[in-house]
Scaffold this motif. Structure first.
Motif, PDB file in Angstrom:
ATOM      1  N   PHE A 267      -2.974  14.132  -8.899  1.00 44.10           N
ATOM      2  CA  PHE A 267      -3.850  13.161  -8.233  1.00 44.10           C
ATOM      3  C   PHE A 267      -3.966  13.554  -6.764  1.00 44.10           C
ATOM      4  O   PHE A 267      -3.370  12.946  -5.878  1.00 44.10           O
ATOM      5  N   ILE A 268      -4.751  14.584  -6.495  1.00 44.95           N
ATOM      6  CA  ILE A 268      -4.787  15.172  -5.152  1.00 44.95           C
ATOM      7  C   ILE A 268      -5.342  14.200  -4.113  1.00 44.95           C
ATOM      8  O   ILE A 268      -4.961  14.251  -2.946  1.00 44.95           O
ATOM      9  N   LEU A 269      -6.241  13.310  -4.507  1.00 43.28           N
ATOM     10  CA  LEU A 269      -6.811  12.360  -3.554  1.00 43.28           C
ATOM     11  C   LEU A 269      -5.726  11.450  -2.985  1.00 43.28           C
ATOM     12  O   LEU A 269      -5.635  11.248  -1.768  1.00 43.28           O
ATOM     13  N   LEU A 270      -4.874  10.889  -3.860  1.00 43.53           N
ATOM     14  CA  LEU A 270      -3.830   9.990  -3.382  1.00 43.53           C
ATOM     15  C   LEU A 270      -2.803  10.717  -2.530  1.00 43.53           C
ATOM     16  O   LEU A 270      -2.282  10.164  -1.561  1.00 43.53           O
ATOM     17  N   LYS A 271      -2.507  11.961  -2.871  1.00 50.46           N
ATOM     18  CA  LYS A 271      -1.581  12.739  -2.040  1.00 50.46           C
ATOM     19  C   LYS A 271      -2.156  12.923  -0.640  1.00 50.46           C
ATOM     20  O   LYS A 271      -1.436  12.851   0.358  1.00 50.46           O
TER      21      LYS A 271
ATOM     22  N   PHE B 142       0.796  -1.219   0.000  1.00 52.06           N
ATOM     23  CA  PHE B 142       0.000   0.000   0.000  1.00 52.06           C
ATOM     24  C   PHE B 142       0.834   1.277   0.000  1.00 52.06           C
ATOM     25  O   PHE B 142       0.622   2.165  -0.840  1.00 52.06           O
ATOM     26  N   PRO B 143       1.798   1.436   0.925  1.00 51.73           N
ATOM     27  CA  PRO B 143       2.567   2.695   0.923  1.00 51.73           C
ATOM     28  C   PRO B 143       3.316   2.907  -0.391  1.00 51.73           C
ATOM     29  O   PRO B 143       3.295   4.007  -0.955  1.00 51.73           O
ATOM     30  N   LYS B 144       3.960   1.848  -0.870  1.00 51.81           N
ATOM     31  CA  LYS B 144       4.757   1.951  -2.098  1.00 51.81           C
ATOM     32  C   LYS B 144       3.875   2.221  -3.310  1.00 51.81           C
ATOM     33  O   LYS B 144       4.206   3.059  -4.167  1.00 51.81           O
ATOM     34  N   ASP B 145       2.741   1.528  -3.392  1.00 57.98           N
ATOM     35  CA  ASP B 145       1.906   1.635  -4.589  1.00 57.98           C
ATOM     36  C   ASP B 145       1.149   2.956  -4.651  1.00 57.98           C
ATOM     37  O   ASP B 145       0.925   3.503  -5.738  1.00 57.98           O
ATOM     38  N   VAL B 146       0.750   3.484  -3.493  1.00 56.24           N
ATOM     39  CA  VAL B 146       0.113   4.802  -3.474  1.00 56.24           C
ATOM     40  C   VAL B 146       1.090   5.858  -3.971  1.00 56.24           C
ATOM     41  O   VAL B 146       0.751   6.713  -4.809  1.00 56.24           O
ATOM     42  N   LYS B 147       2.327   5.802  -3.487  1.00 55.71           N
ATOM     43  CA  LYS B 147       3.354   6.748  -3.936  1.00 55.71           C
ATOM     44  C   LYS B 147       3.609   6.607  -5.434  1.00 55.71           C
ATOM     45  O   LYS B 147       3.715   7.596  -6.159  1.00 55.71           O
ATOM     46  N   ALA B 148       3.728   5.357  -5.886  1.00 50.92           N
ATOM     47  CA  ALA B 148       4.071   5.122  -7.290  1.00 50.92           C
ATOM     48  C   ALA B 148       2.965   5.589  -8.227  1.00 50.92           C
ATOM     49  O   ALA B 148       3.241   6.162  -9.288  1.00 50.92           O
ATOM     50  N   LEU B 149       1.703   5.351  -7.844  1.00 46.93           N
ATOM     51  CA  LEU B 149       0.607   5.774  -8.709  1.00 46.93           C
ATOM     52  C   LEU B 149       0.509   7.293  -8.752  1.00 46.93           C
ATOM     53  O   LEU B 149       0.260   7.884  -9.814  1.00 46.93           O
ATOM     54  N   ALA B 150       0.723   7.932  -7.613  1.00 47.43           N
ATOM     55  CA  ALA B 150       0.723   9.395  -7.587  1.00 47.43           C
ATOM     56  C   ALA B 150       1.858   9.954  -8.450  1.00 47.43           C
ATOM     57  O   ALA B 150       1.688  10.954  -9.160  1.00 47.43           O
ATOM     58  N   LYS B 151       3.016   9.289  -8.423  1.00 39.90           N
ATOM     59  CA  LYS B 151       4.150   9.720  -9.236  1.00 39.90           C
ATOM     60  C   LYS B 151       3.863   9.499 -10.716  1.00 39.90           C
ATOM     61  O   LYS B 151       4.193  10.351 -11.557  1.00 39.90           O
ATOM     62  N   THR B 152       3.235   8.372 -11.046  1.00 35.76           N
ATOM     63  CA  THR B 152       2.865   8.109 -12.436  1.00 35.76           C
ATOM     64  C   THR B 152       1.937   9.202 -12.957  1.00 35.76           C
ATOM     65  O   THR B 152       2.084   9.690 -14.080  1.00 35.76           O
TER      66      THR B 152
ATOM     67  N   VAL C 101      -4.335  10.894   0.822  1.00 36.98           N
ATOM     68  CA  VAL C 101      -4.303   9.579   1.473  1.00 36.98           C
ATOM     69  C   VAL C 101      -2.938   9.337   2.100  1.00 36.98           C
ATOM     70  O   VAL C 101      -2.832   8.908   3.257  1.00 36.98           O
ATOM     71  N   GLU C 102      -1.900   9.626   1.350  1.00 36.04           N
ATOM     72  CA  GLU C 102      -0.538   9.417   1.853  1.00 36.04           C
ATOM     73  C   GLU C 102      -0.257  10.296   3.073  1.00 36.04           C
ATOM     74  O   GLU C 102       0.286   9.831   4.089  1.00 36.04           O
ATOM     75  N   GLU C 103      -0.645  11.558   3.003  1.00 31.43           N
ATOM     76  CA  GLU C 103      -0.423  12.474   4.122  1.00 31.43           C
ATOM     77  C   GLU C 103      -1.241  12.062   5.341  1.00 31.43           C
ATOM     78  O   GLU C 103      -0.737  12.065   6.476  1.00 31.43           O
TER      79      GLU C 103
END
Length: 450
Positions: free
Chosen positions: A285-289, A267-277, A291-293
């Motif tokens: 992708f403000i929603l994923l940012k 989860f942590p890695k994939d959320v970051k990676a999708l936001a970076k993509t 979520v991470e915060e």
């Protein structure tokens, strides 16, 4: 079918073993000689219920073997699974160096038609890069050999990986060639006997599916954690709220347990990676940012509660206090501590001057790699409680669900429990004389609403 799985970590070892269990001849490859020698002796490098028994049986019956010789494994196999790590880079993007290195090695050693399957979690477009890497090596050799690249993301839950693989909710195959798709269907047919849950789609959609699934689940967890914090402020019970919203078939109950934040290898890695993509596509992708915060903040909630209740000011507000910790792994039934909330919580407690004692059924060895001798460990969950100022529960292992509360109360300096997983009923804890501080269950009403 003859298969090789390159990368004998969590995904590769589980996949290779389960394919062998369904009758295939499987060679698992890894560059770590010590790991391979251990596997040959039946030493399993990870804790996963049921895995050791399957590995030993399939090795004994000759369907599963281990080697460091990638060239041999590739030549012997029709289907070559790439299951190496894709760790996050400094900017959050997935690091594909190991995937592409394996792809080049396959291109250097293949001697006929091969199916190359991305089993690692990789960003959209990785199959194209793998295809180019293999083709370049074939060109260098002057070899005109056919190959196809498939995306076959894994959907395994640590602690239940064997069941997830053998009885999958779905198997996603990203493939652009009809012949290859039929071979992949045949490979997975033993796992589809009750119902066909195999979904074939284009390669890029399959790559996106994995990230989208994990990002959705991470968002669901984070949303419930945010609701829990609001419940604490407004005097509501988050578990009652969970029942109320989970009964809606559009929402469901899964992944609605509030806690101390998500962790693990996915989860942590994939959320970051999708936001970076998304960022690379000029999409915010403000929603994923968010979520991470929010998840990063959630990992601090339990230590904040401990400081608020036991702290006495100053640079080291918990100096002289001892906190007993139950649970170190990021979830039960695994020894995995990657991105585990316990790491953030314990580091913050140490920074505040507290002494920390910890118990976990499986993760103590991993914890020692992180904390060394900065905390105290015990294989007995009660030993760490003697004269501790409080008990903090971080991971919801079954061993913690019905403990001896009388014994706990007698061992602690005061009957004080911080529960990051809401394992107990607040009213019963109060009746037993405990001060019980869970997540989102017994907050005070906001003064503005009084």
């Amino acid at each position: 079918m003859k298969i090789c799985v390159i990368g004998s970590g969590y995904v590769g070892l589980v996949a290779g073993t389960c394919f062998a269990e369904s009758g295939n001849n499987v060679i698992c490859v890894d560059v770590d000689e010590a790991k391979i020698e251990g596997l040959k002796k039946g030493i399993i490098p990870i804790y996963e219920p049921g895995l050791k028994e399957l590995v030993l049986r399939n090795c004994e019956e000759g369907r599963l073997s281990f080697t460091t010789d990638l060239a041999y494994a590739v030549k012997e196999s029709l289907v070559n699974f790439i299951a190496v790590g894709t760790p996050p880079g400094a900017d959050g993007s997935a690091d594909l160096q190991y995937v592409l290195s394996v792809a080049r090695s396959i291109g250097q050693h293949m001697d006929g038609f091969k199916i190359i399957v991305d089993k690692s979690t990789v960003p959209v477009g990785t199959a194209d890069k793998v295809r180019v890497a293999v083709a370049e090596e074939l060109d260098r050799r002057g070899a005109a050999l056919e190959f196809d690249v498939v995306s076959n993301p894994e959907f395994l839950k640590e602690g239940a990986a064997i069941d997830d693989f053998m009885k999958p909710d779905r198997v996603v195959i990203g493939c652009d060639d009809v012949r290859t798709a039929e071979i992949m269907k045949e490979l997975y047919s033993p796992f589809m006997r009750k119902s066909n849950r195999l979904i074939v789609m284009d390669v890029r959609s399959a790559e996106m599916t994995k990230y989208a699934a994990n990002a959705m689940l991470a968002t669901k967890i984070t949303f419930m954690n945010q609701i829990a914090l609001l419940c604490d402020l407004m005097g509501a019970d988050v578990m009652a709220v969970r029942e109320g919203i989970g009964s809606d078939s559009r929402i469901g109950y899964d992944f609605l347990f509030p806690g101390v934040g998500y962790g693990g290898s996915c989860f942590p890695k994939d959320v970051k990676a999708l936001a970076k993509t998304a960022e690379e596509c000029d999409y915010d992708f403000i929603l994923l940012k968010a979520v991470e915060e929010a998840n990063s903040r959630q990992k601090k909630v339990l230590s904040d509660k401990i400081q608020a209740r036991l702290g006495n000011g100053g640079a080291k507000p918990l100096a002289g206090k001892t906190i007993a910790i139950w649970g170190l792994s990021f979830k039960p039934r695994t020894d995995d501590m990657r991105e585990a909330p316990s790491v953030t919580i314990i580091e913050r407690l140490l920074e505040m001057g507290a002494a920390v004692r910890a118990h976990d059924p499986e993760a103590i060895k991993e914890a020692k790699k992180i904390f060394g001798d900065r905390i105290t460990y015990s294989t007995n969950q009660y030993d760490i409680l003697k004269d501790a100022d409080a008990l903090a529960i971080i991971t919801e292992w079954n061993e913690y669900r019905n403990p001896d509360f009388e014994r706990i109360g007698n061992l602690l300096v005061q009957k004080l429990i911080f529960d990051g997983r809401n394992l107990y009923l607040p009213n019963r804890m109060k009746q037993a004389g405990f001060e019980y501080l869970p997540i989102g269950r017994n907050g005070k009403v906001c003064s503005e609403l009084v």
